[in-house]
Design an enzyme around this catalytic site. Structure first.
Site, PDB file in Angstrom:
ATOM      1  N   HIS A 196      42.100  40.905  39.925  1.00 48.98           N
ATOM      2  CA  HIS A 196      40.796  40.854  39.272  1.00 48.98           C
ATOM      3  C   HIS A 196      40.893  39.853  38.133  1.00 48.98           C
ATOM      4  O   HIS A 196      40.554  40.139  36.986  1.00 48.98           O
ATOM      5  CB  HIS A 196      40.355  42.244  38.787  1.00 48.98           C
ATOM      6  CG  HIS A 196      38.967  42.595  39.211  1.00 48.98           C
ATOM      7  ND1 HIS A 196      38.060  43.225  38.397  1.00 48.98           N
ATOM      8  CD2 HIS A 196      38.312  42.377  40.374  1.00 48.98           C
ATOM      9  CE1 HIS A 196      36.913  43.395  39.040  1.00 48.98           C
ATOM     10  NE2 HIS A 196      37.042  42.895  40.242  1.00 48.98           N
ATOM     11  N   HIS A 244      37.680  34.769  48.771  1.00 44.73           N
ATOM     12  CA  HIS A 244      38.104  36.123  48.403  1.00 44.73           C
ATOM     13  C   HIS A 244      37.960  37.095  49.571  1.00 44.73           C
ATOM     14  O   HIS A 244      38.772  38.008  49.724  1.00 44.73           O
ATOM     15  CB  HIS A 244      37.272  36.603  47.208  1.00 44.73           C
ATOM     16  CG  HIS A 244      37.764  37.871  46.599  1.00 44.73           C
ATOM     17  ND1 HIS A 244      38.855  37.917  45.760  1.00 44.73           N
ATOM     18  CD2 HIS A 244      37.318  39.148  46.715  1.00 44.73           C
ATOM     19  CE1 HIS A 244      39.061  39.167  45.376  1.00 44.73           C
ATOM     20  NE2 HIS A 244      38.142  39.935  45.933  1.00 44.73           N
TER      21      HIS A 244
END
Length: 727
Positions: free
Chosen positions: A91, A45
């Site tokens: 998300h 990420h």
């Protein structure tokens, strides 16, 4: 000190070979705090270790690009010293675990990415994907995510103006929640995250630090298994009211020259913000963790550095500006604490209780983070075995009704009505059109914004799918009268360690690159989300494209609703009747086979620029691009919600009516033209060598295809609204 075992390394999402590299870089064993920091900075990420090699190929420069990838958000020039700052991020994992807070904090995080660069946010968009509507988790996930997006955006007072909601069984165990934010700033007041100067004050501002979100970034860099409930503590908890205070305080401080650099504490919290600021400036940074404001007792340095508590910023200030800045943050009732300073050591130094608890060379966390050239395989093309002649016979009217009443093509008012789309009073066109339009405050110009995705095209042929989704986004901006400027992308894929998945990513990216280069539509920001899958079952590749275009005069903006009776309807672009991978075959015959339609970039660009020329010369009443569902769905959408329907002639050349009306050939638009403007429009199209057809005209009350169907447009609207009303 806790012993670093193989299990501890794996719990931190690191490979054993990566741990060996860490020891070589440090020339010693890391302690647990240092291991946690490496875990945060080296996860997928934050480090983009599987994608960075390929992302470098994307076109990122252009005449109107001020800042491309590498900052909190991209920046484009829209003239008159105005700049637009925007980005989209995922998300996904947090929203599946805890849908309300996951979606809410996704909105909060992307807003901070925008206002940390000096922009006042003016719009929010989203792209949300759920599993099959009849899957037992879908309803609660949908309710939670929509409530979270609306709750955060509405409370902070930023309009949510556009988006997309899609359902597909590929997302049954891994939903996608992508949030996009757009802000407006002046070109001479843009703020960056690069640290400068020695012994400058490093200031923590915003909310206090808690234990929520610890290992959130690492969790987002791993596949799910059956323990998603156990991961709830890794999901952050948001407070939009505090975010509003933080935004106003930061924007007030940005009015003068107090700030050297500023960074949102997003993924990996205090770790990523401090490392990114110092490493970009080729400096060191020293933090005194005793001074970090904590809302929970006995928090350890490990917890402080890895917490992803929301609504926090890290600022580096000019000398002598500390008291001035503190007054502003005190006024807004926010924490303001000097927790460190910049140094010349090129190291991250962490002190606690007068003792150095961790010390890591910054290049080990940033420039020397691993970059993988993962194996990938090219998608094998499969020939379709669909024999249209053997399919069960169905009437065109029945097919139209079934598609318009399906989950993916029904009116989404149930969702969009939960979002405040008009707050700030600059929303000129809200969701439901090809693109939303936001006026630049107190000016006659506006921006158009849209988000798009197409996972079925990308799954069947990633290269073509990547090309198509950029073109679809480009057409949406053209259709409202905007000149497309730049895009942001959110690349949602499965496990990159699987060569097939990595191949999907590489080929989709190649397609995106090809379209962006040809259309002069650069990528200025974005996000990669890998490991979207559960129990080894990966999602279909789902790149999401968010585009921004400029409308120089708002009065020339356009929408797709029919305006007048007896207007001529022109179909721009050739119709070949491509039905493979179409909504028609999927919804009517449960067939999803073959290849997506061909993308002809020459025609795409020429057709689009010609349509924009016609709009700018005030020669058209309404415009709608043709995408999923084909011509008939486009015409239905133009009719529903207006006072006019259509009367369409049967095609003279393509005899298969289903191919003609439901085919998803690309580069096409429908234009509504006054009869007295028809000759002028035809001259433009002929001069630009654009293929077009006169397919019929508008009429009152009825949606009609000659000798095939005739439906009252009020009934059509009712049909289109029934799915969500009954869900």
């Amino acid at each position: 000190m806790k012993t670093i075992t193989k299990k501890v390394i794996e719990q931190h999402g690191l490979k054993l070979e990566e741990y060996s590299t860490i020891k070589k870089l440090l020339k010693r064993e890391p302690n647990l705090l240092e291991l946690g920091i490496f875990s945060a900075m080296w996860n997928e990420h934050c480090s983009y270790k599987s994608s960075r090699k390929h992302l470098k190929n994307l076109p990122t420069k252009g005449k109107q690009v001020i800042q491309g990838p590498g900052e909190n958000a991209g920046v484009i020039d829209i003239g008159d010293e105005d700049a637009i700052i925007f980005k989209i991020e995922s998300h996904n994992h947090p929203s599946y675990i805890e849908p309300y807070q996951g979606a809410a904090t996704g909105v909060g995080g992307i807003l901070r990415d925008v206002f940390t660069m000096g922009a006042r946010p003016i719009a929010l968009l989203n792209s949300i994907h759920f599993g099959s509507p009849d899957h037992f988790k879908t309803r609660s996930l949908l309710n939670g995510v929509v409530s979270g997006i609306g709750g955060y955006g509405n409370c902070i007072g930023i309009p949510t103006v556009a988006g997309e909601t899609k359902f597909n069984s590929t997302y049954n165990e891994n939903i996608l929640v992508n949030a996009m934010a757009i802000g407006h700033a002046k070109k001479n007041k843009i703020f960056y995250s690069k640290a400068k100067g020695l012994n400058k004050s490093v200031v923590y501002v915003g909310s206090k630090t808690g234990r929520d979100g610890i290992h959130g970034a690492s969790m987002a860099s791993a596949e799910f298994d059956d323990d998603s409930e156990e991961k709830k503590p890794t999901v952050q908890v948001g407070d939009p009211f505090t975010e509003k205070l933080l935004m106003e305080a930061c924007l007030e401080l940005m009015k003068d020259n107090s700030i050297i650099s500023i960074q949102d504490m997003g993924a990996a919290g205090l770790t990523s913000s401090s490392v990114e600021m110092a490493s970009k400036g080729e400096l060191g940074i020293e933090l005194n963790l005793d001074k970090v404001p904590c809302r929970e007792e006995n928090m350890t340095p490990y917890e402080m550095m890895l917490s992803e508590s929301q609504e926090r910023m890290l600022i580096i200030l000019e000398d002598g500006k500390e008291q001035h800045a503190k007054k502003i943050f005190n006024k807004w009732d926010l924490d303001f604490v000097i927790i460190g300073k910049t140094t010349d050591t090129n190291k991250l130094t962490l002190k606690y209780n007068n003792k150095i608890e961790g010390e890591i060379p910054l290049d080990a966390l940033a420039s020397k983070a691993p970059i993988y050239d993962r194996k990938w395989v090219k998608k094998k093309l499969t020939k379709s075995k669909i024999d249209l002649k053997k399919l069960k016979k169905i009437k065109i009217e029945d097919a139209l009704i079934k598609i318009l009443s399906s989950a993916n093509h029904s009116n989404k008012n149930w969702i969009t009505s939960q979002y405040d789309q008009m707050v700030m009073c600059d929303t000129a066109q809200k969701s439901g059109a090809d693109a939303a339009i936001i006026r630049i405050h107190k000016k006659e110009k506006a921006i158009a914004v849209s988000v798009d995705s197409s996972s079925n095209y990308c799954k069947s042929h990633p290269l073509t799918g990547g090309k198509q989704i950029v073109c679809e986004n480009w057409r949406n901006l053209i259709s409202v009268g905007a000149k497309p400027i730049a895009i942001t992308n959110c690349l949602n894929f499965g496990n990159p360690e699987d060569p097939k998945i990595m191949g999907e990513f590489v080929e989709c990216l190649a397609g995106i690159k090809e379209s962006c280069e040809f259309l002069n539509y650069p990528v200025v920001s974005g996000n990669v989300s890998f490991y979207n899958g559960t129990n080894k079952k990966n999602i279909s590749p789902t790149p999401v494209i968010g585009g921004v275009g400029l409308i120089s005069k708002l009065k020339r903006s356009m929408n797709h609703q029919l305006k007048k009776n007896d207007s001529v309807l022109l179909l721009i672009g050739k119709t070949f009747g491509h039905l493979e991978q179409s909504i028609f075959l999927e919804e009517i015959h449960s067939i999803l086979e073959g290849q997506p339609p061909e993308i002809n970039l020459i025609n795409e660009k020429n057709n689009g620029e010609s349509v924009l020329e016609i709009i700018n010369k005030d020669l058209v009443n309404s415009v709608h691009d043709i995408s999923s569902g084909g011509l008939i769905i486009t015409l239905a959408e133009m009719s529903m919600g207006s006072n006019y329907g259509v009367r369409i002639d049967k095609p003279k050349k393509l005899t298969d009516l289903f191919k003609y009306f439901f085919g998803e050939d690309q580069g096409r638009y429908v234009l509504e033209i006054d009869r007295n403007n028809l000759k002028k429009v035809e001259n433009i199209l002929k001069n630009n060598n654009v293929f077009y057809e006169n397919i019929g005209f508008t009429q009152k009350d009825y949606f009609e295809i000659q000798k095939e169907l005739k439906i009252d447009i009020k009934e059509l609207y009712k049909i289109n609204n029934q799915w969500y009303n009954n869900y």
